[in-house]
Scaffold this motif. Structure first.
Motif, PDB file in Angstrom:
ATOM      1  N   HIS A  61       0.854  -1.179   0.000  1.00 38.78           N
ATOM      2  CA  HIS A  61       0.000   0.000   0.000  1.00 38.78           C
ATOM      3  C   HIS A  61       0.893   1.232   0.000  1.00 38.78           C
ATOM      4  N   TRP A  77       3.764   0.472   2.868  1.00 41.56           N
ATOM      5  CA  TRP A  77       3.725  -0.553   3.900  1.00 41.56           C
ATOM      6  C   TRP A  77       3.056  -1.764   3.280  1.00 41.56           C
ATOM      7  N   ALA A  79       0.484  -5.289   3.723  1.00 38.62           N
ATOM      8  CA  ALA A  79      -0.540  -6.014   4.471  1.00 38.62           C
ATOM      9  C   ALA A  79      -0.343  -7.512   4.237  1.00 38.62           C
ATOM     10  N   GLY A  86       0.100  -5.721   9.570  1.00 39.39           N
ATOM     11  CA  GLY A  86       0.747  -4.647   8.831  1.00 39.39           C
ATOM     12  C   GLY A  86       2.240  -4.692   9.040  1.00 39.39           C
ATOM     13  N   LEU A  88       5.828  -2.631   8.361  1.00 41.68           N
ATOM     14  CA  LEU A  88       6.374  -1.319   8.024  1.00 41.68           C
ATOM     15  C   LEU A  88       7.885  -1.321   8.183  1.00 41.68           C
ATOM     16  N   GLN A 120      -2.129   4.793   8.599  1.00 43.38           N
ATOM     17  CA  GLN A 120      -2.720   4.159   7.416  1.00 43.38           C
ATOM     18  C   GLN A 120      -2.999   2.680   7.680  1.00 43.38           C
ATOM     19  N   ALA A 121      -2.035   2.009   8.308  1.00 41.37           N
ATOM     20  CA  ALA A 121      -2.215   0.585   8.596  1.00 41.37           C
ATOM     21  C   ALA A 121      -3.338   0.371   9.611  1.00 41.37           C
ATOM     22  N   SER A 124      -6.698   0.644   8.106  1.00 44.35           N
ATOM     23  CA  SER A 124      -7.063  -0.482   7.238  1.00 44.35           C
ATOM     24  C   SER A 124      -7.654  -1.644   8.020  1.00 44.35           C
ATOM     25  N   VAL A 126      -5.783  -3.570  10.540  1.00 45.15           N
ATOM     26  CA  VAL A 126      -4.853  -4.611  10.978  1.00 45.15           C
ATOM     27  C   VAL A 126      -5.002  -4.864  12.476  1.00 45.15           C
ATOM     28  N   LEU A 129       0.969  -5.237  14.166  1.00 45.19           N
ATOM     29  CA  LEU A 129       1.935  -4.452  13.416  1.00 45.19           C
ATOM     30  C   LEU A 129       3.331  -5.000  13.657  1.00 45.19           C
TER      31      LEU A 129
END
Length: 378
Positions: A61, A77, A79, A86, A88, A120-121, A124, A126, A129
């Protein structure tokens, strides 16, 4: 014969996947009928997303975020696990490669853009992380991440602090009431390959500040600023993290993350190896080949070749290292690898070395394979 090829990247020349392909091509010239299993790796720094997406289903993404100096940059990042995890890389938004040498100044650079990526993650959906901390350009203790996710870092007048590590001297109060609502729901795994504490002679500022552009005076000031941040954060985290091992990584970023998430630090290479189920791949393996751009005793400090070699050693699998260049001290490395080979063919300028990296590596792999075959015949 089953051969597992599991290298890291050769920085600035070949990705980990390209390194694995070069080694396989060289070995196939001598052992064309062997079974080859390629496992490109990373240790939590640059290339971590590539390594995991090479071995696992997932999706990248992309989004616009702030670079260390607040300029707009494109970062990504990933997914994984059907969107549940997620992944990163800190360097995507807040890395040294976002700045010229002249722009490096950790007194003012910020991790805010990495916080935007995390947001952002979280948005979405998640549940977990994973953040790799390698390659950072900042020394703000993750304060920018806290600010990007809704945390208020306030001075004595109740005003928000400016971005950057030096502003932490003015910190008087931390207000976490407006945090992103999903911070409390998400498990955070921090991929970290150093055990330096947050503060002191072995801490973030003094050990890593120079490469980020800090003068000796700034390193002292930044060390004091991080210590002050840890003192003010202690009532929120339940412990003062001045001396916590690993909290010196990425300019003290684990401190800021500890304010936001239920977080755990683990060696980056172990996170990657477990995610890719490397132990299963090593079953029935006759030879492991690993490597990185430069190998010496420092490779044993949590780097990719050490991490995969250690697991191979536990299974009795012989290990060979093939790298771009050999360092001057290798004695400790031989405790984990039977032999280590450099691939640079002759004294060359750096641009020549980078340009010829693939050819040099393939040729070196072919020569290693030929030596192994000759050893069988003698």
């Amino acid at each position: 014969m089953k051969i597992v090829i599991a290298p890291d990247s050769f920085k600035e020349s070949l990705s980990a996947a390209q390194v694995a392909e070069c080694i396989e091509r060289g070995f196939r010239q001598v052992f064309p009928d062997a079974e080859y299993c390629k496992l490109p790796l990373a240790d939590g720094g640059e290339g971590t997303i590539d390594a995991l997406l090479h071995g696992l289903p997932g999706e990248r993404h992309y989004c616009h975020v702030s670079d260390p100096l607040g300029r707009t940059t494109m970062a990504c990042w990933a997914a994984l696990d059907e969107g549940r995890t997620g992944l990163l890389e800190f360097a995507q938004a807040s890395g040294l490669d976002k700045l010229t040498v002249g722009e490096r100044n950790p007194a003012f650079t910020s991790s805010f853009g990495t916080g935007q990526l995390i947001a952002q993650a979280l948005d979405s959906g998640v549940d977990k992380l994973i953040i790799g901390l390698g390659g950072s350009a900042i020394n703000d203790g993750g304060a920018g991440i806290v600010q990007a996710l809704g945390g208020q870092l306030l001075n004595r007048q109740g005003q928000s602090l400016a971005l950057g590590g030096i502003a932490l001297h003015q910190l008087a109060c931390i207000d976490l009431t407006q945090l992103h609502p999903r911070c409390a729901d998400v498990e955070l795994l921090i991929a970290c390959d150093v055990d330096n504490p947050l503060c002191g002679p072995q801490g973030a500022s003094h050990v890593f500040g120079r490469q980020k552009g800090a003068t000796a005076e700034q390193r002292q000031e930044l060390d004091h600023a991080l210590g002050h941040f840890a003192d003010i954060a202690a009532p929120h985290t339940g412990v003062n993290h001045r001396d916590t091992p690993g909290f010196g990584a990425a300019g003290g970023t684990p401190l800021g993350l500890s304010l936001l998430f239920d977080s755990k630090l683990r060696p980056g290479i172990d996170i990657i190896l477990d995610a890719l189920d490397a132990d299963t791949l090593l079953e029935g393996c006759d030879l492991l080949i690993t490597g990185e751009g430069k190998m010496d005793n420092q490779t044993l400090q949590g780097k990719t070749p050490y991490g995969i070699a250690k697991r191979a050693n536990q299974k009795g699998i012989p290990v060979i290292g093939i790298c771009g260049a050999l360092g001057s001290q290798l004695d400790q490395l031989y405790s984990k690898m039977a032999c280590v080979f450099g691939s640079v063919r002759a004294p060359q300028s750096l641009p020549q070395v980078l340009e010829e990296a693939a050819d040099n590596l393939e040729r070196s792999a072919r020569n290693v394979a030929a030596a192994l075959k000759l050893g069988k015949q003698l």
